[in-house]
Motif scaffolding. Structure first.
Motif, PDB file in Angstrom:
ATOM      1  N   GLU A 176       0.824  -1.210   0.000  1.00  0.00           N
ATOM      2  CA  GLU A 176       0.000   0.000   0.000  1.00  0.00           C
ATOM      3  C   GLU A 176       0.862   1.265   0.000  1.00  0.00           C
ATOM      4  N   LEU A 177       1.948   1.223   0.779  1.00  0.00           N
ATOM      5  CA  LEU A 177       2.812   2.398   0.870  1.00  0.00           C
ATOM      6  C   LEU A 177       3.420   2.764  -0.481  1.00  0.00           C
ATOM      7  N   ARG A 178       3.700   1.754  -1.305  1.00  0.00           N
ATOM      8  CA  ARG A 178       4.343   2.049  -2.589  1.00  0.00           C
ATOM      9  C   ARG A 178       3.346   2.113  -3.750  1.00  0.00           C
ATOM     10  N   THR A 179       2.047   1.957  -3.463  1.00  0.00           N
ATOM     11  CA  THR A 179       1.049   2.024  -4.545  1.00  0.00           C
ATOM     12  C   THR A 179       0.087   3.185  -4.318  1.00  0.00           C
ATOM     13  N   TRP A 180      -1.088   2.910  -3.789  1.00  0.00           N
ATOM     14  CA  TRP A 180      -2.106   3.965  -3.732  1.00  0.00           C
ATOM     15  C   TRP A 180      -1.731   5.094  -2.775  1.00  0.00           C
ATOM     16  N   ILE A 181      -1.029   4.766  -1.667  1.00  0.00           N
ATOM     17  CA  ILE A 181      -0.638   5.821  -0.727  1.00  0.00           C
ATOM     18  C   ILE A 181       0.376   6.759  -1.371  1.00  0.00           C
ATOM     19  N   LEU A 182       1.353   6.165  -2.073  1.00  0.00           N
ATOM     20  CA  LEU A 182       2.347   6.979  -2.778  1.00  0.00           C
ATOM     21  C   LEU A 182       1.673   7.827  -3.851  1.00  0.00           C
ATOM     22  N   ASN A 183       0.744   7.237  -4.574  1.00  0.00           N
ATOM     23  CA  ASN A 183       0.037   7.980  -5.623  1.00  0.00           C
ATOM     24  C   ASN A 183      -0.738   9.167  -5.047  1.00  0.00           C
ATOM     25  N   GLU A 184      -1.360   8.960  -3.884  1.00  0.00           N
ATOM     26  CA  GLU A 184      -2.100  10.051  -3.240  1.00  0.00           C
ATOM     27  C   GLU A 184      -1.153  11.175  -2.832  1.00  0.00           C
ATOM     28  N   LYS A 185       0.038  10.794  -2.341  1.00  0.00           N
ATOM     29  CA  LYS A 185       1.017  11.809  -1.941  1.00  0.00           C
ATOM     30  C   LYS A 185       1.501  12.597  -3.148  1.00  0.00           C
ATOM     31  N   VAL A 186       1.702  11.904  -4.265  1.00  0.00           N
ATOM     32  CA  VAL A 186       2.124  12.587  -5.489  1.00  0.00           C
ATOM     33  C   VAL A 186       1.059  13.586  -5.935  1.00  0.00           C
ATOM     34  N   LYS A 187      -0.214  13.164  -5.864  1.00  0.00           N
ATOM     35  CA  LYS A 187      -1.310  14.065  -6.251  1.00  0.00           C
ATOM     36  C   LYS A 187      -1.340  15.308  -5.358  1.00  0.00           C
ATOM     37  N   THR A 188      -1.198  15.088  -4.050  1.00  0.00           N
ATOM     38  CA  THR A 188      -1.231  16.213  -3.108  1.00  0.00           C
ATOM     39  C   THR A 188      -0.077  17.174  -3.359  1.00  0.00           C
ATOM     40  N   THR A 189       1.119  16.612  -3.531  1.00  0.00           N
ATOM     41  CA  THR A 189       2.301  17.438  -3.765  1.00  0.00           C
ATOM     42  C   THR A 189       2.177  18.205  -5.075  1.00  0.00           C
ATOM     43  N   THR A 190       1.668  17.536  -6.104  1.00  0.00           N
ATOM     44  CA  THR A 190       1.480  18.194  -7.396  1.00  0.00           C
ATOM     45  C   THR A 190       0.513  19.360  -7.293  1.00  0.00           C
ATOM     46  N   THR A 191      -0.555  19.165  -6.529  1.00  0.00           N
ATOM     47  CA  THR A 191      -1.535  20.242  -6.338  1.00  0.00           C
ATOM     48  C   THR A 191      -0.905  21.440  -5.635  1.00  0.00           C
ATOM     49  N   VAL A 192      -0.120  21.173  -4.598  1.00  0.00           N
ATOM     50  CA  VAL A 192       0.555  22.255  -3.868  1.00  0.00           C
ATOM     51  C   VAL A 192       1.506  23.016  -4.778  1.00  0.00           C
ATOM     52  N   VAL A 193       2.306  22.268  -5.551  1.00  0.00           N
ATOM     53  CA  VAL A 193       3.277  22.895  -6.459  1.00  0.00           C
ATOM     54  C   VAL A 193       2.562  23.712  -7.527  1.00  0.00           C
ATOM     55  N   ASP A 194       1.485  23.159  -8.074  1.00  0.00           N
ATOM     56  CA  ASP A 194       0.740  23.888  -9.110  1.00  0.00           C
ATOM     57  C   ASP A 194       0.147  25.184  -8.560  1.00  0.00           C
ATOM     58  N   ASP A 195      -0.337  25.146  -7.319  1.00  0.00           N
ATOM     59  CA  ASP A 195      -0.883  26.357  -6.701  1.00  0.00           C
ATOM     60  C   ASP A 195       0.183  27.430  -6.550  1.00  0.00           C
ATOM     61  N   ILE A 196       1.398  27.007  -6.169  1.00  0.00           N
ATOM     62  CA  ILE A 196       2.495  27.969  -6.012  1.00  0.00           C
ATOM     63  C   ILE A 196       2.947  28.488  -7.376  1.00  0.00           C
ATOM     64  N   LYS A 197       3.001  27.598  -8.364  1.00  0.00           N
ATOM     65  CA  LYS A 197       3.406  28.022  -9.710  1.00  0.00           C
ATOM     66  C   LYS A 197       2.462  29.084 -10.266  1.00  0.00           C
ATOM     67  N   ALA A 198       1.193  28.979  -9.903  1.00  0.00           N
ATOM     68  CA  ALA A 198       0.209  29.937 -10.412  1.00  0.00           C
ATOM     69  C   ALA A 198       0.482  31.347  -9.920  1.00  0.00           C
ATOM     70  N   THR A 199       1.233  31.480  -8.836  1.00  0.00           N
ATOM     71  CA  THR A 199       1.542  32.813  -8.292  1.00  0.00           C
ATOM     72  C   THR A 199       2.785  33.419  -8.913  1.00  0.00           C
ATOM     73  N   TRP A 200       3.544  32.675  -9.705  1.00  0.00           N
ATOM     74  CA  TRP A 200       4.837  33.154 -10.209  1.00  0.00           C
ATOM     75  C   TRP A 200       4.704  34.370 -11.118  1.00  0.00           C
ATOM     76  N   LYS A 201       3.588  34.492 -11.795  1.00  0.00           N
ATOM     77  CA  LYS A 201       3.432  35.610 -12.722  1.00  0.00           C
ATOM     78  C   LYS A 201       3.204  36.933 -11.989  1.00  0.00           C
ATOM     79  N   LYS A 202       2.865  36.860 -10.697  1.00  0.00           N
ATOM     80  CA  LYS A 202       2.623  38.077  -9.921  1.00  0.00           C
ATOM     81  C   LYS A 202       3.916  38.584  -9.280  1.00  0.00           C
ATOM     82  N   PRO A 203       4.491  37.861  -8.289  1.00  0.00           N
ATOM     83  CA  PRO A 203       5.792  38.295  -7.776  1.00  0.00           C
ATOM     84  C   PRO A 203       6.907  37.512  -8.446  1.00  0.00           C
ATOM     85  N   VAL A 204       7.728  36.775  -7.673  1.00  0.00           N
ATOM     86  CA  VAL A 204       8.790  35.947  -8.240  1.00  0.00           C
ATOM     87  C   VAL A 204       8.661  34.548  -7.687  1.00  0.00           C
ATOM     88  N   VAL A 205       9.543  33.654  -8.167  1.00  0.00           N
ATOM     89  CA  VAL A 205       9.453  32.259  -7.735  1.00  0.00           C
ATOM     90  C   VAL A 205       9.624  32.145  -6.229  1.00  0.00           C
TER      91      VAL A 205
END
Length: 440
Positions: A176-205
């Protein structure tokens, strides 16, 4: 892919591999005619059917024994157990669950079950917590987990979640740790990164919404290849968007200098900057006193085979190596910390009887170590001028939090600390301040 002949699974000799989602377990059930999740094979010979049936029986028995042994190992090593949950008779008959249990004894709770909340006195609560902590300790020790993990917010959160769920929690399996749990963590991390990337056009990275660690590359095979390094950095800039990249900061090595020129030639709105702290250290290291101290300090390699550990000091000298500038200053600091033990060694009987005492290299090193007026004063000067700057370098290179919010204040404190090291004598520190201001 392994050939059928090289596979050890007993079902392969009687099977033909076809591209369908069947699975090895279903093939065996098919050959054994068990009617479990698959239709029986109408053409399987009796001897093959018997062989596969026996294999499945042995497999199930082995699987059951492995699970029972695992549960026994858990119970036998656990300091906090719930006797209300049934377990194997062999576990209950063992008496002593582990080596540490010889010193703990059996409590009333072990015989009657967990004490209810209304009966839980402070003394009982402390005893129960101690036993839980021993189970946690066992996990840390057996799996060689750093004790610092206990201070991690994620560790605290995990323990709280387990407590809130209750005693019936079934822990995640390694699968489970290397399948669905890992996949859920990847999804969460991707969402966080995408949210931060969306702010780059306003200030800086590097902004108030967070800093993103985008990627990592193993560049060990091309660390001196400017064109290859350029391709790696250029690809990252393209991924981010050229219009969002203002500056690229790298090391000061010649390959990176070439990379910086290539980047600025291709990306007209981009600036390349070498690390200012490294530049300052490099320039300070070129000062006469520092260069003298570093040169003499490296002479200690002539006596590298002589150990002073235990006899004259509690630690060894840092060995000189082909290093960057900060490490050279660490060598000087290590050397200064062992000044007294080193001098004691060179006036000892052990040194007089040592073969190195008769060699030219040994005589040179002894002369350096006993030189209070020139050598040690240069070492002290190097430490006073470099240590505050190295502190800033550690902040810049740190991974816990972005350094941009602190770097300006840290540089001011660095200059003030250098001035304080020379008791406010401007003639002593002005040259260092000029170097910092120039590179800053």
């Amino acid at each position: 892919m392994a050939t059928k002949g090289s596979r050890k699974d007993p079902a392969w000799p009687y099977s033909i591999e076809i591209p369908i989602e069947c699975g090895k377990k279903r093939v065996k059930e098919h050959l054994a005619c068990t009617h479990r999740d698959v239709s029986p094979c109408p053409n399987v010979p009796d001897e093959v059917k018997e062989e596969i049936c026996q294999y499945l029986k042995t497999f199930e028995t082995t699987k059951f024994m492995a699970q029972r042994n695992f549960e026994e190992n858990v119970e036998c090593g656990a300091y906090f157990v719930n006797p209300n949950i049934s377990s194997s008779p062999s576990v209950n008959d063992r008496g002593v669950r582990g080596p540490m249990d010889r010193f703990l004894g059996t409590t009333k709770d072990d015989e009657q079950g967990t004490v209810s909340d209304e009966k839980m006195t402070p003394a009982r609560a402390k005893e129960h917590r101690n036993r839980v902590c021993l189970d946690i300790e066992r996990c840390f020790y057996e799996n060689v987990i750093s004790f610092n993990v206990a201070t991690s917010p994620s560790f605290i959160g995990m323990v709280r979640s387990i407590g809130q769920y209750g005693r019936d929690l079934k822990p995640p399996t390694s699968y489970e740790l290397r399948t669905w749990i890992l996949n859920e963590k990847v999804k969460t991390t991707t969402t966080v990164v995408d949210d931060i990337k969306a702010t780059w056009k306003k200030p800086v990275v590097n902004n108030q919404y967070g800093t993103v660690f985008l990627n990592t590359f193993d560049a060990s095979d091309c660390i001196k290849n400017a064109h290859k390094l350029f391709e790696l950095l250029d690809a990252v800039i393209e991924e981010i968007g050229e219009e969002l990249v203002v500056q690229v900061v790298t090391d000061n090595a010649s390959a990176y200098k070439a990379v910086g020129e290539l980047l600025m030639e291709k990306k007209k709105g981009l600036y390349w900057t070498p690390c200012a702290a490294h530049l300052m250290l490099e320039k300070i290291g070129d000062l006469l006193q520092n260069k003298y101290a570093l040169l003499k300090a490296k002479k200690k390699s002539a006596i590298s085979s002589i150990t002073i550990n235990g006899k004259f000091a509690e630690k060894d000298l840092l060995r000189p190596a082909i290093t960057r500038f900060a490490t050279s200053f660490f060598i000087l600091e290590s050397l200064h910390g062992l000044k007294q033990p080193l001098q004691s060694m060179f006036v000892s009987r052990e040194w007089s009887n040592c073969a190195w005492a008769k060699k030219d290299d040994g005589k040179v090193v002894k002369k350096i170590v006993m030189d209070e007026k020139t050598f040690w004063s240069s070492v002290v000067y190097s430490i006073k001028t470099s240590k505050p700057l190295i502190h800033v370098l550690r902040i810049v290179d740190g991974e816990k939090e972005p350094a941009m919010a602190y770097i300006y204040g840290a540089m001011d404190e660095c200059k003030e600390k250098i001035a304080s090291n020379f008791n406010g004598d401007v003639s002593q520190y002005k040259e260092i301040w000029d170097i910092i201001d120039e590179k800053w």
